[in-house]
Structures are given as C-alpha cells and as structure tokens.
Design an enzyme around this catalytic site. Structure first.
Site, PDB file in Angstrom:
ATOM      1  N   HIS A  19       0.826   5.298   1.086  1.00 30.91           N
ATOM      2  CA  HIS A  19       0.179   6.359   1.866  1.00 30.91           C
ATOM      3  C   HIS A  19       0.247   7.682   1.111  1.00 30.91           C
ATOM      4  O   HIS A  19       1.321   8.054   0.630  1.00 30.91           O
ATOM      5  CB  HIS A  19       0.914   6.592   3.190  1.00 30.91           C
ATOM      6  CG  HIS A  19       0.984   5.428   4.112  1.00 30.91           C
ATOM      7  ND1 HIS A  19       0.164   5.293   5.203  1.00 30.91           N
ATOM      8  CD2 HIS A  19       1.795   4.336   4.124  1.00 30.91           C
ATOM      9  CE1 HIS A  19       0.464   4.182   5.851  1.00 30.91           C
ATOM     10  NE2 HIS A  19       1.456   3.572   5.217  1.00 30.91           N
TER      11      HIS A  19
ATOM     12  N   HIS B 218       0.841  -1.209   0.000  1.00 28.64           N
ATOM     13  CA  HIS B 218       0.000   0.000   0.000  1.00 28.64           C
ATOM     14  C   HIS B 218       0.866   1.246   0.000  1.00 28.64           C
ATOM     15  O   HIS B 218       1.994   1.242   0.486  1.00 28.64           O
ATOM     16  CB  HIS B 218      -0.976   0.006   1.184  1.00 28.64           C
ATOM     17  CG  HIS B 218      -0.335  -0.090   2.540  1.00 28.64           C
ATOM     18  ND1 HIS B 218       0.220  -1.243   3.021  1.00 28.64           N
ATOM     19  CD2 HIS B 218      -0.185   0.826   3.528  1.00 28.64           C
ATOM     20  CE1 HIS B 218       0.685  -1.048   4.246  1.00 28.64           C
ATOM     21  NE2 HIS B 218       0.463   0.207   4.579  1.00 28.64           N
TER      22      HIS B 218
END
Lengths: 135, 135
Positions: free
Chosen positions: B101, B99
């Site tokens: 951010h 992922h």
C-alpha cells in the site's frame, strides 16, 4: 547527523538491542514495541525519508527487511507481520532517519496505540532469539 | 490463480484504475482508499505474501514502490505517505496476493478505519494525475 538518534545507535554512541548489521544496513528492536519482536531496519547513511534515499539503497534495504521478516516470524512464532515505512510527521514518522518497521501482529491489535516501554533485558532476549533465526 | 482478484486485474479480467505497469509489476488504485491516491503495488506473479516472493522480486517491487511514492506525492500534493505491506489475516491482509500500500495521510488520520468506496470516475482521475507524475 549529530542530533539523530538512529545515527547515534549506528555509531554505537547510544545503546540498542541490535538484530542485524552489515556495511549498509542496521536493524535493532524498538524500545516501545507494538508487540515483542518489533524491529526497525535502517540504512546506515542518513536519509530523512524514502524520497531522499537512492533507488538501489531502497532495494537493498527491503531485501534485508525480507530476510529479517522471516527471522522475526520464526523467532516470535507468528507469520502475521506488518511492514510499515512512514514518511513525514502526518504519516506518523517520529524519527527523521529513514526506517522500516517489522511488526508482529496479534488478532485485534491496533497498530498506532501508545506502547509501553520494554525492558532492556527483554529486548536483549528478543534480539538474541531473532539473530539465531537469521538465514 | 483463478480466484485471486489481483490476478484477475493483472489479466485484465477485472477493471481497475491502473497507475503503472511493466513486465513484472502492476500498480492500481484501491477502490476503498484511506485517502485519495491510495495505490496498491503488486508483482504480476502470484505470491501470497513476502515469505513466498524471492528476494530479487521484493527488491524490484520496492524500487517501483519508491518511484510511485514520488509520483503520488507530486500528484496528491503531500509528502506524508505511509507504505504498508501486510502478511496474514491477523496483520490485516485481506487479498492473499502480495501487495504494498502507498497511502497518502492527513493529520489525525487513522489508517485502519473502514473506508468508503470511491467512484470509478474519481479513481480514473486520480490514476491519470499520478501517471502524469511518474518519472
């Protein structure tokens, strides 16, 4: 951009420990690394930040970031790597030429502490080791 | 991956304030944001980290990150945005599904402090505002 330190590195007007270069992207070591192997990846064209760079340049930049992240991991011997791209002063951007940090981390590390300068000799050694791991 | 919280969000088995979705990528708000608008961008396919994901998936992921960074800027009203992608526990990775951010920053912010939970109502409001700014 005459006053941009990264443009000067790209044009070979300033020295740096270069890790990677192609027609669009260059990567070299930070001279104040958070840890050994702290690499900066930049587009050769001058864009201030991610907002200015076209989508396809960002996509290409990050394919090179991925490639070099593997090489840094293999050279430094840790898979704990933080990839960071800061936009604007309040987000910690210091050089206003779009760049991505590849930062090997150690347990308990704090990323935004002031770092010591690393000697040119050690930077050149780090760069050599990373270059050898690029696939 | 049955025990992966991001896979559960992608499969709509767990709630999240979704900002963006296409066939390959989803983005939703962090429920413990560093600041309002803290967005997580993930490939729908489960890769642990950047090492596992193929080059072309990384390139596509970051074109969506760029697109959403513009939208977060326009929704939150700050161009000070930090883009961070952590690999391995010692680099601060907590959820082991790749992922990225997108973190709006304010002056004097420290990124890795413990954050408060943000209410679902406020997260939904943030998500709505960001969705409206996606171009």
């Amino acid at each position: 951009m005459d006053d941009c330190v990264f443009c000067q590195i790209i044009q070979r007007k300033m020295p740096a420990s270069i890790v990677y270069e192609d027609s669009k992207v260059m990567a070299f070591l930070s001279h104040r690394p958070v840890n050994e192997g702290h690499t900066l990846v930049v587009p050769k064209k001058h864009y201030v930040d991610i907002y200015e760079a076209p989508e396809e340049e960002v996509a290409y930049l990050f394919t090179i970031v991925k490639k070099l992240t593997h090489a840094v991991r293999d050279a430094i011997g840790t898979s704990a790597i933080r990839i960071v791209q800061n936009n604007s002063k309040n987000a910690g951007q210091v050089v206003f030429h779009l760049h991505v940090h590849i930062i090997p981390m150690k347990e308990g590390n704090h990323i935004w502490r002031e770092n010591d300068f690393r000697s040119t000799e050690l930077l050149e050694k780090d760069a050599r080791e990373i270059r050898q791991k690029i696939k």
